[in-house]
Design a protein around this motif. Structure first.
Motif, PDB file in Angstrom:
ATOM      1  N   VAL A  88      12.213   7.304  -0.633  1.00  0.00           N
ATOM      2  CA  VAL A  88      12.226   7.807  -2.010  1.00  0.00           C
ATOM      3  C   VAL A  88      11.086   7.174  -2.813  1.00  0.00           C
ATOM      4  N   ILE A  89      10.891   5.873  -2.625  1.00  0.00           N
ATOM      5  CA  ILE A  89       9.807   5.177  -3.333  1.00  0.00           C
ATOM      6  C   ILE A  89       8.454   5.783  -2.971  1.00  0.00           C
ATOM      7  N   VAL A  90       8.246   6.065  -1.699  1.00  0.00           N
ATOM      8  CA  VAL A  90       6.977   6.658  -1.255  1.00  0.00           C
ATOM      9  C   VAL A  90       6.814   8.061  -1.839  1.00  0.00           C
ATOM     10  N   GLY A  91       7.896   8.827  -1.825  1.00  0.00           N
ATOM     11  CA  GLY A  91       7.829  10.180  -2.384  1.00  0.00           C
ATOM     12  C   GLY A  91       7.480  10.182  -3.864  1.00  0.00           C
ATOM     13  N   ARG A  92       8.095   9.296  -4.605  1.00  0.00           N
ATOM     14  CA  ARG A  92       7.796   9.200  -6.041  1.00  0.00           C
ATOM     15  C   ARG A  92       6.366   8.715  -6.269  1.00  0.00           C
ATOM     16  N   ALA A  93       5.929   7.795  -5.420  1.00  0.00           N
ATOM     17  CA  ALA A  93       4.575   7.251  -5.559  1.00  0.00           C
ATOM     18  C   ALA A  93       3.507   8.308  -5.265  1.00  0.00           C
ATOM     19  N   ARG A  94       3.841   9.308  -4.432  1.00  0.00           N
ATOM     20  CA  ARG A  94       2.893  10.405  -4.184  1.00  0.00           C
ATOM     21  C   ARG A  94       2.469  11.044  -5.500  1.00  0.00           C
ATOM     22  N   GLY A  95       3.463  11.325  -6.333  1.00  0.00           N
ATOM     23  CA  GLY A  95       3.170  11.933  -7.623  1.00  0.00           C
ATOM     24  C   GLY A  95       2.452  10.982  -8.563  1.00  0.00           C
ATOM     25  N   LYS A  96       2.926   9.757  -8.617  1.00  0.00           N
ATOM     26  CA  LYS A  96       2.349   8.766  -9.524  1.00  0.00           C
ATOM     27  C   LYS A  96       0.878   8.500  -9.211  1.00  0.00           C
ATOM     28  N   TYR A  97       0.543   8.425  -7.913  1.00  0.00           N
ATOM     29  CA  TYR A  97      -0.819   8.068  -7.510  1.00  0.00           C
ATOM     30  C   TYR A  97      -1.651   9.269  -7.062  1.00  0.00           C
ATOM     31  N   GLY A  98      -1.099  10.475  -7.225  1.00  0.00           N
ATOM     32  CA  GLY A  98      -1.868  11.685  -6.922  1.00  0.00           C
ATOM     33  C   GLY A  98      -2.228  11.841  -5.455  1.00  0.00           C
ATOM     34  N   PRO A 110      -1.172  14.189  -2.701  1.00  0.00           N
ATOM     35  CA  PRO A 110      -0.368  15.371  -2.351  1.00  0.00           C
ATOM     36  C   PRO A 110      -0.048  15.408  -0.852  1.00  0.00           C
ATOM     37  N   ALA A 111       1.161  15.901  -0.539  1.00  0.00           N
ATOM     38  CA  ALA A 111       1.530  16.087   0.869  1.00  0.00           C
ATOM     39  C   ALA A 111       0.619  17.157   1.454  1.00  0.00           C
ATOM     40  N   PRO A 112       0.207  17.087   2.665  1.00  0.00           N
ATOM     41  CA  PRO A 112       0.585  16.141   3.719  1.00  0.00           C
ATOM     42  C   PRO A 112      -0.378  14.959   3.865  1.00  0.00           C
ATOM     43  N   ALA A 113      -1.142  14.653   2.826  1.00  0.00           N
ATOM     44  CA  ALA A 113      -2.118  13.560   2.918  1.00  0.00           C
ATOM     45  C   ALA A 113      -1.443  12.253   3.333  1.00  0.00           C
ATOM     46  N   THR A 114      -2.132  11.488   4.150  1.00  0.00           N
ATOM     47  CA  THR A 114      -1.617  10.179   4.580  1.00  0.00           C
ATOM     48  C   THR A 114      -2.531   9.052   4.128  1.00  0.00           C
ATOM     49  N   SER A 115      -3.438   9.386   3.240  1.00  0.00           N
ATOM     50  CA  SER A 115      -4.287   8.358   2.654  1.00  0.00           C
ATOM     51  C   SER A 115      -4.547   8.740   1.210  1.00  0.00           C
ATOM     52  N   THR A 161      -2.332   1.521  -3.447  1.00  0.00           N
ATOM     53  CA  THR A 161      -0.925   1.151  -3.655  1.00  0.00           C
ATOM     54  C   THR A 161      -0.017   2.114  -2.907  1.00  0.00           C
ATOM     55  N   TRP A 162      -0.323   3.404  -2.987  1.00  0.00           N
ATOM     56  CA  TRP A 162       0.478   4.370  -2.247  1.00  0.00           C
ATOM     57  C   TRP A 162       0.393   4.109  -0.741  1.00  0.00           C
ATOM     58  N   GLU A 163      -0.784   3.803  -0.252  1.00  0.00           N
ATOM     59  CA  GLU A 163      -0.939   3.533   1.179  1.00  0.00           C
ATOM     60  C   GLU A 163      -0.097   2.339   1.610  1.00  0.00           C
ATOM     61  N   ARG A 164      -0.029   1.291   0.784  1.00  0.00           N
ATOM     62  CA  ARG A 164       0.804   0.138   1.120  1.00  0.00           C
ATOM     63  C   ARG A 164       2.283   0.523   1.117  1.00  0.00           C
ATOM     64  N   LEU A 165       2.705   1.280   0.123  1.00  0.00           N
ATOM     65  CA  LEU A 165       4.103   1.719   0.066  1.00  0.00           C
ATOM     66  C   LEU A 165       4.449   2.598   1.266  1.00  0.00           C
ATOM     67  N   ASN A 166       3.543   3.484   1.607  1.00  0.00           N
ATOM     68  CA  ASN A 166       3.768   4.351   2.766  1.00  0.00           C
ATOM     69  C   ASN A 166       3.862   3.527   4.048  1.00  0.00           C
ATOM     70  N   ARG A 167       3.018   2.521   4.152  1.00  0.00           N
ATOM     71  CA  ARG A 167       3.041   1.659   5.345  1.00  0.00           C
ATOM     72  C   ARG A 167       4.341   0.868   5.422  1.00  0.00           C
ATOM     73  N   VAL A 168       4.857   0.437   4.281  1.00  0.00           N
ATOM     74  CA  VAL A 168       6.166  -0.237   4.257  1.00  0.00           C
ATOM     75  C   VAL A 168       7.218   0.678   4.862  1.00  0.00           C
ATOM     76  N   HIS A 169       7.214   1.923   4.421  1.00  0.00           N
ATOM     77  CA  HIS A 169       8.207   2.880   4.926  1.00  0.00           C
ATOM     78  C   HIS A 169       8.024   3.133   6.420  1.00  0.00           C
ATOM     79  N   GLN A 170       6.807   3.406   6.841  1.00  0.00           N
ATOM     80  CA  GLN A 170       6.550   3.688   8.255  1.00  0.00           C
ATOM     81  C   GLN A 170       6.912   2.491   9.138  1.00  0.00           C
ATOM     82  N   ASN A 171       6.512   1.295   8.723  1.00  0.00           N
ATOM     83  CA  ASN A 171       6.806   0.102   9.499  1.00  0.00           C
ATOM     84  C   ASN A 171       8.310  -0.159   9.552  1.00  0.00           C
TER      85      ASN A 171
END
Length: 129
Positions: free
Chosen positions: A21-31, A33-38, A42-52
């Motif tokens: 949920v945090i990663v999903g919300r951060a997508r919008g906050k940090y611009g 858009p799905a399916p981008a993975t970079s 800050t979004w990349e770190r949050l996404n990495r937290v989720h993936q790891n």
């Protein structure tokens, strides 16, 4: 399986869902858009937290179930709590700065190694009988 063990598995799973949920919300906050993975660092770190965390949940769950069955359910719950806290420390540290993930990462690794080694020892002792 005790209710405490089942609750611990639920908590570990819910933790990863919260990270999603945090990663999903951060997508919008940090611009980002799905399916981008970079994108935004800050979004990349949050996404990495989720993936790891997903990667470690896949290791933790079977080890936890094996430990609770082959070693001890009460110990499994204590170790499981340490795992959930370790993942939270990892998440908070990594979200702030990548270099601050070390404590949570080390605790996660130690929990997984501890469970794996004791499960193997317990099962070898059973086989030897």
């Amino acid at each position: 399986m005790s209710n405490a063990c089942l609750l611990l598995l639920a908590l570990a799973t819910i933790e990863v869902l919260v990270f999603a949920v945090i990663v999903g919300r951060a997508r919008g906050k940090y611009g980002v858009p799905a399916p981008a993975t970079s994108g935004h660092p800050t979004w990349e770190r949050l996404n990495r937290v989720h993936q790891n965390s997903i990667e470690h949940l896949v290791v933790f769950m079977p080890l936890f179930l094996l430990y609770a069955t082959a070693v001890d359910q009460r110990q499994a719950v204590v170790i499981g709590i340490i795992f959930v806290v370790a993942r939270l420390l990892y998440a908070v540290g990594y979200a702030r700065e990548a270099s601050k993930r070390a404590v949570g990462s080390l605790l996660t690794f130690l929990v997984e190694i501890w469970m794996a080694v004791l499960v193997v020892i317990a099962l070898l002792l059973r086989l030897a009988r």
